[in-house]
Write a protein that holds these residues in place. Sequence first.
Motif, PDB file in Angstrom:
ATOM      1  N   ASP A 291       0.192   8.303   1.619  1.00  0.00           N
ATOM      2  CA  ASP A 291      -0.685   7.852   2.703  1.00  0.00           C
ATOM      3  C   ASP A 291      -1.461   6.584   2.383  1.00  0.00           C
ATOM      4  O   ASP A 291      -2.553   6.367   2.917  1.00  0.00           O
ATOM      5  CB  ASP A 291      -1.673   8.962   3.073  1.00  0.00           C
ATOM      6  CG  ASP A 291      -0.967  10.239   3.473  1.00  0.00           C
ATOM      7  OD1 ASP A 291      -0.187  10.193   4.434  1.00  0.00           O
ATOM      8  OD2 ASP A 291      -1.191  11.266   2.807  1.00  0.00           O
ATOM      9  N   ALA A 292      -0.934   5.741   1.510  1.00  0.00           N
ATOM     10  CA  ALA A 292      -1.627   4.500   1.166  1.00  0.00           C
ATOM     11  C   ALA A 292      -0.607   3.492   0.646  1.00  0.00           C
ATOM     12  O   ALA A 292       0.532   3.838   0.309  1.00  0.00           O
ATOM     13  CB  ALA A 292      -2.720   4.748   0.124  1.00  0.00           C
ATOM     14  N   VAL A 293      -1.038   2.240   0.584  1.00  0.00           N
ATOM     15  CA  VAL A 293      -0.174   1.148   0.124  1.00  0.00           C
ATOM     16  C   VAL A 293      -0.953   0.283  -0.856  1.00  0.00           C
ATOM     17  O   VAL A 293      -2.120  -0.054  -0.625  1.00  0.00           O
ATOM     18  CB  VAL A 293       0.306   0.282   1.311  1.00  0.00           C
ATOM     19  CG1 VAL A 293       1.085  -0.936   0.810  1.00  0.00           C
ATOM     20  CG2 VAL A 293       1.157   1.105   2.274  1.00  0.00           C
ATOM     21  N   TRP A 294      -0.290  -0.073  -1.964  1.00  0.00           N
ATOM     22  CA  TRP A 294      -0.849  -1.056  -2.887  1.00  0.00           C
ATOM     23  C   TRP A 294      -0.492  -2.451  -2.410  1.00  0.00           C
ATOM     24  O   TRP A 294       0.641  -2.709  -1.994  1.00  0.00           O
ATOM     25  CB  TRP A 294      -0.288  -0.879  -4.292  1.00  0.00           C
ATOM     26  CG  TRP A 294      -0.790   0.295  -5.058  1.00  0.00           C
ATOM     27  CD1 TRP A 294      -0.071   1.406  -5.438  1.00  0.00           C
ATOM     28  CD2 TRP A 294      -2.113   0.483  -5.582  1.00  0.00           C
ATOM     29  NE1 TRP A 294      -0.864   2.259  -6.146  1.00  0.00           N
ATOM     30  CE2 TRP A 294      -2.125   1.720  -6.260  1.00  0.00           C
ATOM     31  CE3 TRP A 294      -3.276  -0.275  -5.537  1.00  0.00           C
ATOM     32  CZ2 TRP A 294      -3.265   2.216  -6.884  1.00  0.00           C
ATOM     33  CZ3 TRP A 294      -4.420   0.209  -6.156  1.00  0.00           C
ATOM     34  CH2 TRP A 294      -4.405   1.441  -6.825  1.00  0.00           C
ATOM     35  N   THR A 308      -3.680   4.285   4.676  1.00  0.00           N
ATOM     36  CA  THR A 308      -2.947   4.194   5.940  1.00  0.00           C
ATOM     37  C   THR A 308      -2.592   5.607   6.402  1.00  0.00           C
ATOM     38  O   THR A 308      -3.083   6.590   5.836  1.00  0.00           O
ATOM     39  CB  THR A 308      -1.648   3.389   5.736  1.00  0.00           C
ATOM     40  OG1 THR A 308      -0.774   4.111   4.835  1.00  0.00           O
ATOM     41  CG2 THR A 308      -1.927   2.022   5.138  1.00  0.00           C
ATOM     42  N   GLY A 309      -1.730   5.695   7.395  1.00  0.00           N
ATOM     43  CA  GLY A 309      -1.118   6.977   7.716  1.00  0.00           C
ATOM     44  C   GLY A 309       0.058   7.200   6.789  1.00  0.00           C
ATOM     45  O   GLY A 309       0.303   6.417   5.862  1.00  0.00           O
ATOM     46  N   PRO A 310       0.817   8.289   7.005  1.00  0.00           N
ATOM     47  CA  PRO A 310       1.993   8.574   6.165  1.00  0.00           C
ATOM     48  C   PRO A 310       2.998   7.416   6.194  1.00  0.00           C
ATOM     49  O   PRO A 310       3.434   6.991   7.257  1.00  0.00           O
ATOM     50  CB  PRO A 310       2.580   9.838   6.792  1.00  0.00           C
ATOM     51  CG  PRO A 310       1.419  10.480   7.501  1.00  0.00           C
ATOM     52  CD  PRO A 310       0.597   9.342   8.009  1.00  0.00           C
ATOM     53  N   VAL A 311       3.346   6.886   5.022  1.00  0.00           N
ATOM     54  CA  VAL A 311       4.094   5.637   4.898  1.00  0.00           C
ATOM     55  C   VAL A 311       5.600   5.875   4.845  1.00  0.00           C
ATOM     56  O   VAL A 311       6.093   6.676   4.047  1.00  0.00           O
ATOM     57  CB  VAL A 311       3.656   4.874   3.627  1.00  0.00           C
ATOM     58  CG1 VAL A 311       4.449   3.582   3.469  1.00  0.00           C
ATOM     59  CG2 VAL A 311       2.167   4.593   3.670  1.00  0.00           C
ATOM     60  N   VAL A 312       6.334   5.167   5.711  1.00  0.00           N
ATOM     61  CA  VAL A 312       7.795   5.105   5.628  1.00  0.00           C
ATOM     62  C   VAL A 312       8.209   3.831   4.911  1.00  0.00           C
ATOM     63  O   VAL A 312       9.077   3.836   4.040  1.00  0.00           O
ATOM     64  CB  VAL A 312       8.428   5.150   7.034  1.00  0.00           C
ATOM     65  CG1 VAL A 312       9.947   4.955   6.949  1.00  0.00           C
ATOM     66  CG2 VAL A 312       8.098   6.464   7.722  1.00  0.00           C
ATOM     67  N   LEU A 326       5.143   0.740   8.411  1.00  0.00           N
ATOM     68  CA  LEU A 326       5.881   1.622   9.314  1.00  0.00           C
ATOM     69  C   LEU A 326       5.517   3.041   8.929  1.00  0.00           C
ATOM     70  O   LEU A 326       5.718   3.456   7.783  1.00  0.00           O
ATOM     71  CB  LEU A 326       7.386   1.385   9.172  1.00  0.00           C
ATOM     72  CG  LEU A 326       8.302   2.148  10.116  1.00  0.00           C
ATOM     73  CD1 LEU A 326       8.060   1.753  11.573  1.00  0.00           C
ATOM     74  CD2 LEU A 326       9.767   1.911   9.751  1.00  0.00           C
ATOM     75  N   GLU A 327       4.956   3.784   9.893  1.00  0.00           N
ATOM     76  CA  GLU A 327       4.458   5.122   9.582  1.00  0.00           C
ATOM     77  C   GLU A 327       5.311   6.188  10.264  1.00  0.00           C
ATOM     78  O   GLU A 327       6.192   5.883  11.074  1.00  0.00           O
ATOM     79  CB  GLU A 327       2.986   5.221   9.983  1.00  0.00           C
ATOM     80  CG  GLU A 327       2.137   4.176   9.255  1.00  0.00           C
ATOM     81  CD  GLU A 327       0.648   4.289   9.525  1.00  0.00           C
ATOM     82  OE1 GLU A 327       0.200   5.320  10.079  1.00  0.00           O
ATOM     83  OE2 GLU A 327      -0.084   3.342   9.173  1.00  0.00           O
ATOM     84  N   THR A 328       5.061   7.443   9.907  1.00  0.00           N
ATOM     85  CA  THR A 328       5.913   8.525  10.392  1.00  0.00           C
ATOM     86  C   THR A 328       5.753   8.805  11.875  1.00  0.00           C
ATOM     87  O   THR A 328       6.528   9.591  12.443  1.00  0.00           O
ATOM     88  CB  THR A 328       5.638   9.821   9.601  1.00  0.00           C
ATOM     89  OG1 THR A 328       4.232  10.107   9.632  1.00  0.00           O
ATOM     90  CG2 THR A 328       6.095   9.691   8.164  1.00  0.00           C
ATOM     91  N   ASP A 329       4.782   8.153  12.532  1.00  0.00           N
ATOM     92  CA  ASP A 329       4.703   8.257  13.987  1.00  0.00           C
ATOM     93  C   ASP A 329       5.716   7.339  14.670  1.00  0.00           C
ATOM     94  O   ASP A 329       5.809   7.285  15.893  1.00  0.00           O
ATOM     95  CB  ASP A 329       3.295   7.958  14.491  1.00  0.00           C
ATOM     96  CG  ASP A 329       2.828   6.545  14.151  1.00  0.00           C
ATOM     97  OD1 ASP A 329       3.614   5.755  13.589  1.00  0.00           O
ATOM     98  OD2 ASP A 329       1.651   6.226  14.449  1.00  0.00           O
TER      99      ASP A 329
END
Length: 411
Positions: A291-294, A308-312, A326-329
């Motif tokens: 759920d985050a990005v470096w 972030t939200g859940p990361v794809v 790009l998130e799981t939504d």
Amino acid sequence: MTVRRNVAPWASATLVLTALLATSCAGEKDNDSRPAASFSSATPHGYVEGAEESAEQQSRLLLNDPHRGDSRVLDLITGKVHMTARVEGAVRLGTDGRFGYLHASGGTQVLDSGAWTVDHGDHIHYYSSAIRDVGKLAVGRQAQVRSDVVVTAVTDEVGRTVLYDRSKLEKGEIASSRTLEGTYTGAVLPYEEHLLAFADEASTTKLVVFDRKGKRAASPDVECEEPRGDAVTRRGVVLGCADGALLVRMEDGAFTAQEIPYGEEVPAKERATSFRQRPGSDTLTAPAGDDAVWVLDVSARTWTRVDTGPVVAANTAGEGSPLLVLETDGSLHGYDIATGKQIARTKALLTGEERADTDDSAPVIEVDRSRAYVNDPEGKKVFEIDYNDDLRIARSFDLDIEPVLMAETGR
């Protein structure tokens, strides 16, 4: 269909600069390994046999449907789709800016996208040529391929590395030049006319440097615990380690290595283990858990964690541009890197459901100097996003295959 005009305001100035600088390139060796023509000769500066030089970047997308084995090349300038070699069961698609490498159990298929860029530092050449299937490398699907303009290094699952003559690939031939002695952890990277690798020595993993003939050269005295991930930037090569990253570069004829630590204890599952970037950019992204990005700013030598939200998938064009996630939504979200606040969001782009625990066949975000691209496999589409205009969907491309794997070339 509207065609893409990928011309920046400074494009005409670049052409003028190219002409003015032609004499400075004449007599030098071009970055594409071919001797530069004399400015006064009949051969134009930057001439490449069999290729057409253009005033703008010739971006193309390599696409593959692993289930059916169909591959396509989408020309982002004309919008035309070209068929190319069938490759079934591919698990990864990598690129070095021109060639695509489709990794499958039966070997790694090499595809020439026919589009590439030669960056001289003070000016740039853009080329295009025929799209073609080059052939297959006899390595397993977990092999790692890294290239510069002279050599392509292919490292297999057990760490053996074979070097291939890049000029032969450009002619449609696969010919190995030599095998690097020893075994290495992770990919072997051609850089600054040398090869960078991690070797296990005396119970530690150390950075070693070779010349292109495979002879050991002077190496920085630096270790890297659990090396994972690499990226080439204008400021040097970034190599991921358990406690952060190493920045390796050539200075005054010698290689140096600088540590860029996280600055805090980071659990193993939240470490940066693979990097995404706009090619050449000094800003890198990597998932930081689910759920985050470096975001690694190589210029400032700093890490920023953006929740972030859940990361794809994640990527960014660099300084001044949003972090794209790009998130799981199914939507593409834009975040301000400095504040971590969400500043834009698209409608749902993905037809199917995606998992937060992404793998190599999950959708990706490809970024160039003006647009981003997101593949929707189940919807058989690719979306073009103007990331400088609140993530506006500039174009969408309907395809006759499921583009599960995607990579951009020509950059």
